[in-house]
Scaffold this active site. Structure first.
Site, PDB file in Angstrom:
ATOM      1  N   ARG A  42       0.824  -1.217   0.000  1.00 10.51           N
ATOM      2  CA  ARG A  42       0.000   0.000   0.000  1.00 10.51           C
ATOM      3  C   ARG A  42       0.859   1.270   0.000  1.00 10.51           C
ATOM      4  NH1 ARG A  42      -5.108  -1.518   3.950  1.00 10.51           N
ATOM      5  NH2 ARG A  42      -6.566  -1.987   2.257  1.00 10.51           N
ATOM      6  N   LYS A 207     -15.351 -15.002   6.644  1.00  5.22           N
ATOM      7  CA  LYS A 207     -16.738 -14.769   7.028  1.00  5.22           C
ATOM      8  C   LYS A 207     -17.710 -14.621   5.866  1.00  5.22           C
ATOM      9  CE  LYS A 207     -17.449 -12.201  10.836  1.00  5.22           C
ATOM     10  NZ  LYS A 207     -17.350 -10.899  11.556  1.00  5.22           N
ATOM     11  N   GLY A 357      -6.918  -6.625   0.724  1.00  5.91           N
ATOM     12  CA  GLY A 357      -5.606  -6.601   1.353  1.00  5.91           C
ATOM     13  C   GLY A 357      -5.050  -8.002   1.543  1.00  5.91           C
ATOM     14  N   GLY A 381     -12.593  -4.105   1.531  1.00  3.60           N
ATOM     15  CA  GLY A 381     -13.980  -3.677   1.646  1.00  3.60           C
ATOM     16  C   GLY A 381     -14.361  -2.703   0.537  1.00  3.60           C
TER      17      GLY A 381
HETATM   18  C1  3PG Z   1      -8.628  -1.690   4.996  1.00  2.00           C
HETATM   19  O1  3PG Z   1      -7.565  -2.196   5.359  1.00  2.00           O
HETATM   20  O2  3PG Z   1      -9.621  -2.378   4.729  1.00  2.00           O
HETATM   21  C2  3PG Z   1      -8.682  -0.215   4.810  1.00  2.00           C
HETATM   22  O3  3PG Z   1      -7.455   0.377   5.146  1.00  2.00           O
HETATM   23  C3  3PG Z   1      -9.812   0.353   5.605  1.00  2.00           C
HETATM   24  O4  3PG Z   1      -9.616   0.085   6.958  1.00  2.00           O
HETATM   25  P1  3PG Z   1     -10.894  -0.101   7.925  1.00  2.00           P
HETATM   26  O5  3PG Z   1     -11.582  -1.341   7.458  1.00  2.00           O
HETATM   27  O6  3PG Z   1     -10.312  -0.200   9.298  1.00  2.00           O
HETATM   28  O7  3PG Z   1     -11.753   1.127   7.744  1.00  2.00           O
HETATM   29 MG    MG Z   2     -11.240  -3.424   6.092  1.00  2.00          MG
END
Ligand code: 3PG
Ligand code: MG
Length: 400
Positions: A42, A207, A357, A381
């Site tokens: 990232r 999940k 990720g 997400g």
């Molecule tokens: C992630 O790793 O999914 C993003 O950086 C967003 O992080 P978060 O899900 O804690 O908002």
């Molecule tokens: Mg996340």
């Protein structure tokens, strides 16, 4: 979607000597024991945007979250180590502010020379960043916006969050999409538009509940939906099978049964799995058919026949989206499923997108060639919500 203003538009206006606030997603995985960065993907992903701004002589103020601290400073989530790594990758020191909008941040930003880069401490050390209260978020956004004459959003991984730095700051400053956000949106819009067929989606991860909305949204669109990872056991249970002590979301079994019934045969679930005595790298384990999972063992990977079946489906595909590992790939004994699927994706004559990720980290951790995938998204997400067709607050804010 209306056309986004881009970094090139901002560069064309000239940024030399101007302060440009860049929201990045530098939320990288850290080693639990040592705190070392285990995957810097990232950080690398925002280099094109930061490099262009440095080159153009901007005073670059970078901000990001890391992990989920609870609105107050928490040393284990400091961006300090990220500042060091970012400096190495940029080839120039990054001036690190030890707070986000306090004295350290103010003086660090004020002292920046043209072409220099500052990184503010973790946005989520401030309750205003994630607050549901518009006024509280707005007050924090005012403080952040004071550090920039223009705003660049290059935090694709966070565009699905209605947070101050993502949603409220662009309402206060001239704003553009950075190179990473633009590329992510261009690629993902191909998948929601008219993807070349067959379009095959592979979903894994632990999940089902996280993936239900995207499964619903994708079912009408995809030609095949392959399901592995911890979430497959809830689907196997929905088929009337016993899953031993494997991960199971009991309250999702009916939903999964309903999805299977409505999928018109598009959903493929594993036919064999690797079961172990315990969730441990050295646990005794065997491959069994899904109708023979012993009651005292838990499934930690998909089996070779499943990999072969999924690979056959993938070899036909012209478009592929993959999110979520097939098994506990961090443990070598349970990595074969994820590796096998990743390899099948790279071999297919298809446009392939890896989202998430964990899947992106899996690609790198397994030593696979990143360039043999069409696109590796930095958003987990965020990429799923994009495919669901949801309005993403960070993108909506850039469009306004
Ligand atoms: C992630 O790793 O999914 C993003 O950086 C967003 O992080 P978060 O899900 O804690 O908002
Ligand atoms: Mg996340």
């Amino acid at each position: 979607m209306s056309a986004l203003r881009t970094l090139d538009d901002l560069l064309a206006e000239g940024v030399s000597g101007r302060r440009v606030l860049v929201r990045a997603d530098l939320n990288v995985p850290l080693d639990k024991q040592t705190g070392a960065i285990t995957d810097d993907g990232r950080i690398r992903a925002v280099l094109p945007t930061l490099g262009a701004l440095v080159e153009a002589g901007a005073k670059v103020v970078v901000c990001s979250h890391l992990g989920r601290p609870k609105g107050a400073p928490d040393p284990q989530f400091s961006l300090g180590p990220v500042a060091g790594r970012l400096g190495e990758l940029l080839g120039a020191p990054v001036h690190f502010a030890t707070d986000t909008v306090g004295d350290s941040a103010r003086s660090t930003v004020a002292d920046l020379a043209d072409g220099q880069v500052a990184l503010l401490e973790n946005l989520r050390f401030n309750a205003g960043e994630t607050s549901k209260d518009e006024a509280e978020r707005g007050a924090f956004a005012d403080q952040l916006a004071a550090f920039g004459d223009a705003y660049v959003d290059d935090a694709f991984g966070a565009v699905h969050r209605k947070h101050a730095s993502v949603f409220d700051v662009p309402a206060r400053l001239p704003h553009v999409a950075g190179r990473l956000v633009l590329r992510e949106v261009e690629v993902l819009s191909k998948l929601t538009g008219d993807p070349e067929r067959p379009y095959v989606v592979v979903l894994g991860g632990s999940k089902v509940s996280d993936k239900l909305a995207v499964i619903e949204a994708l079912l009408p669109t995809v030609d095949r939906l392959l399901i592995g990872g911890g979430m497959c056991f809830t689907f196997l249970k929905a088929q009337g099978l016993e899953v031993g002590t494997s991960l199971l979301e009991k309250d999702m079994v009916d939903t999964c049964r309903n999805l299977l019934e409505r999928s018109g045969g598009k959903i493929m679930v594993p036919v064999d799995v690797v079961v172990a005595d315990a969730f441990a790298p050295d646990a005794a384990h065997d491959t069994v058919r899904v109708d023979g999972i012993p009651s005292h063992r838990l499934g930690l990977d998909v089996g070779p026949e499943t990999v072969a079946g999924f690979s056959a489906a993938l070899s036909q595909a012209k478009t592929i989206f993959w999110n979520g590992p097939m098994g506990v790939f961090e443990m070598p004994a349970f990595a074969a499923g994820t590796r096998g699927i990743a390899e099948a994706i790279t071999k297919a004559d298809a446009f392939s997108v890896v989202g998430g990720g964990d899947s992106a980290a899996a690609v790198r951790a397994l030593g696979l060639d990143e360039s043999s995938f069409g696109h590796i998204s930095t958003g987990g997400g965020a990429s799923l919500e994009y495919l669901e067709g949801k309005t993403l607050p960070g993108i909506a804010a850039l469009e306004n």
